[in-house]
Write a protein that holds these residues in place. Structure first.
Motif, PDB file in Angstrom:
ATOM      1  N   ILE A   1      20.277  67.902   8.434  1.00  0.00           N
ATOM      2  CA  ILE A   1      18.904  68.348   8.654  1.00  0.00           C
ATOM      3  C   ILE A   1      18.216  68.418   7.298  1.00  0.00           C
ATOM      4  O   ILE A   1      18.708  69.090   6.382  1.00  0.00           O
ATOM      5  CB  ILE A   1      18.861  69.729   9.341  1.00  0.00           C
ATOM      6  CG1 ILE A   1      19.615  69.679  10.671  1.00  0.00           C
ATOM      7  CG2 ILE A   1      17.414  70.182   9.537  1.00  0.00           C
ATOM      8  CD1 ILE A   1      19.821  71.018  11.325  1.00  0.00           C
ATOM      9  N   ARG A   2      17.109  67.707   7.185  1.00  0.00           N
ATOM     10  CA  ARG A   2      16.351  67.715   5.940  1.00  0.00           C
ATOM     11  C   ARG A   2      15.034  68.441   6.157  1.00  0.00           C
ATOM     12  O   ARG A   2      14.273  68.116   7.062  1.00  0.00           O
ATOM     13  CB  ARG A   2      16.074  66.289   5.482  1.00  0.00           C
ATOM     14  CG  ARG A   2      15.268  66.258   4.204  1.00  0.00           C
ATOM     15  CD  ARG A   2      15.020  64.858   3.748  1.00  0.00           C
ATOM     16  NE  ARG A   2      14.202  64.913   2.540  1.00  0.00           N
ATOM     17  CZ  ARG A   2      13.675  63.877   1.973  1.00  0.00           C
ATOM     18  NH1 ARG A   2      13.867  62.679   2.463  1.00  0.00           N
ATOM     19  NH2 ARG A   2      12.941  64.019   0.897  1.00  0.00           N
ATOM     20  N   GLU A   3      14.789  69.434   5.323  1.00  0.00           N
ATOM     21  CA  GLU A   3      13.523  70.165   5.318  1.00  0.00           C
ATOM     22  C   GLU A   3      12.961  70.046   3.911  1.00  0.00           C
ATOM     23  O   GLU A   3      13.447  70.709   2.997  1.00  0.00           O
ATOM     24  CB  GLU A   3      13.740  71.635   5.656  1.00  0.00           C
ATOM     25  CG  GLU A   3      14.306  71.855   7.048  1.00  0.00           C
ATOM     26  CD  GLU A   3      14.537  73.326   7.314  1.00  0.00           C
ATOM     27  OE1 GLU A   3      13.599  73.984   7.808  1.00  0.00           O
ATOM     28  OE2 GLU A   3      15.636  73.808   7.026  1.00  0.00           O
ATOM     29  N   LYS A   4      11.985  69.164   3.750  1.00  0.00           N
ATOM     30  CA  LYS A   4      11.422  68.861   2.426  1.00  0.00           C
ATOM     31  C   LYS A   4      12.548  68.421   1.508  1.00  0.00           C
ATOM     32  O   LYS A   4      13.148  67.390   1.748  1.00  0.00           O
ATOM     33  CB  LYS A   4      10.609  70.026   1.894  1.00  0.00           C
ATOM     34  CG  LYS A   4       9.435  70.359   2.793  1.00  0.00           C
ATOM     35  CD  LYS A   4       8.613  71.489   2.263  1.00  0.00           C
ATOM     36  CE  LYS A   4       7.511  71.799   3.275  1.00  0.00           C
ATOM     37  NZ  LYS A   4       6.758  72.957   2.940  1.00  0.00           N
ATOM     38  N   SER A   5      12.872  69.153   0.461  1.00  0.00           N
ATOM     39  CA  SER A   5      13.929  68.733  -0.465  1.00  0.00           C
ATOM     40  C   SER A   5      15.270  69.419  -0.171  1.00  0.00           C
ATOM     41  O   SER A   5      16.255  69.177  -0.858  1.00  0.00           O
ATOM     42  CB  SER A   5      13.508  69.033  -1.915  1.00  0.00           C
ATOM     43  OG  SER A   5      13.347  70.422  -2.094  1.00  0.00           O
ATOM     44  N   ARG A   6      15.339  70.239   0.856  1.00  0.00           N
ATOM     45  CA  ARG A   6      16.558  70.979   1.198  1.00  0.00           C
ATOM     46  C   ARG A   6      17.319  70.276   2.319  1.00  0.00           C
ATOM     47  O   ARG A   6      16.722  69.844   3.297  1.00  0.00           O
ATOM     48  CB  ARG A   6      16.181  72.389   1.622  1.00  0.00           C
ATOM     49  CG  ARG A   6      17.369  73.297   1.807  1.00  0.00           C
ATOM     50  CD  ARG A   6      16.905  74.689   2.104  1.00  0.00           C
ATOM     51  NE  ARG A   6      17.317  74.983   3.473  1.00  0.00           N
ATOM     52  CZ  ARG A   6      16.886  75.989   4.175  1.00  0.00           C
ATOM     53  NH1 ARG A   6      15.999  76.811   3.684  1.00  0.00           N
ATOM     54  NH2 ARG A   6      17.318  76.188   5.388  1.00  0.00           N
ATOM     55  N   PHE A   7      18.633  70.175   2.183  1.00  0.00           N
ATOM     56  CA  PHE A   7      19.485  69.585   3.202  1.00  0.00           C
ATOM     57  C   PHE A   7      20.468  70.611   3.730  1.00  0.00           C
ATOM     58  O   PHE A   7      21.012  71.402   2.961  1.00  0.00           O
ATOM     59  CB  PHE A   7      20.302  68.412   2.632  1.00  0.00           C
ATOM     60  CG  PHE A   7      19.506  67.172   2.397  1.00  0.00           C
ATOM     61  CD1 PHE A   7      19.440  66.186   3.361  1.00  0.00           C
ATOM     62  CD2 PHE A   7      18.818  67.001   1.218  1.00  0.00           C
ATOM     63  CE1 PHE A   7      18.706  65.028   3.139  1.00  0.00           C
ATOM     64  CE2 PHE A   7      18.081  65.860   0.978  1.00  0.00           C
ATOM     65  CZ  PHE A   7      18.029  64.869   1.949  1.00  0.00           C
ATOM     66  N   THR A   8      20.713  70.566   5.036  1.00  0.00           N
ATOM     67  CA  THR A   8      21.797  71.318   5.654  1.00  0.00           C
ATOM     68  C   THR A   8      22.687  70.274   6.320  1.00  0.00           C
ATOM     69  O   THR A   8      22.206  69.449   7.093  1.00  0.00           O
ATOM     70  CB  THR A   8      21.268  72.310   6.707  1.00  0.00           C
ATOM     71  OG1 THR A   8      20.366  73.209   6.060  1.00  0.00           O
ATOM     72  CG2 THR A   8      22.406  73.090   7.354  1.00  0.00           C
TER      73      THR A   8
END
Length: 80
Positions: free
Chosen positions: A38-45
């Motif tokens: 899951i990518r939220e802007k520059s953050r990945f989970t």
């Protein structure tokens, strides 16, 4: 080398998150895993789940989606 196979890419319409499902096959063999990115802007989970957990999670998602009014709208899907 570990083999990754992209299964599906989704974009959440209201949050803009990108979700990708991948199959992970390890060099050493054994059970394949389902990777969720899951990518939220520059953050990945990123996390991997086994087939039993993937089935239970998928069934819970389907049950929830079927119970919602106006089921015709949703994420844009690529691949799959």
């Amino acid at each position: 080398m570990t083999q990754l196979t992209s299964l599906c890419k989704l974009r959440v319409p209201l949050g803009g998150q990108e979700i990708e499902l991948q199959q992970v096959d390890f060099d050493a063999g054994g059970m394949a895993m389902l990777r969720t990115r899951i990518r939220e802007k520059s953050r990945f989970t990123i996390f991997d789940v086994d087939p039993v957990t993937a089935r239970a999670w998928g069934e819970a998602l389907l049950d929830w989606a079927e119970a919602q009014p106006g089921r015709g709208t949703g994420a844009a899907v690529e691949g799959g």
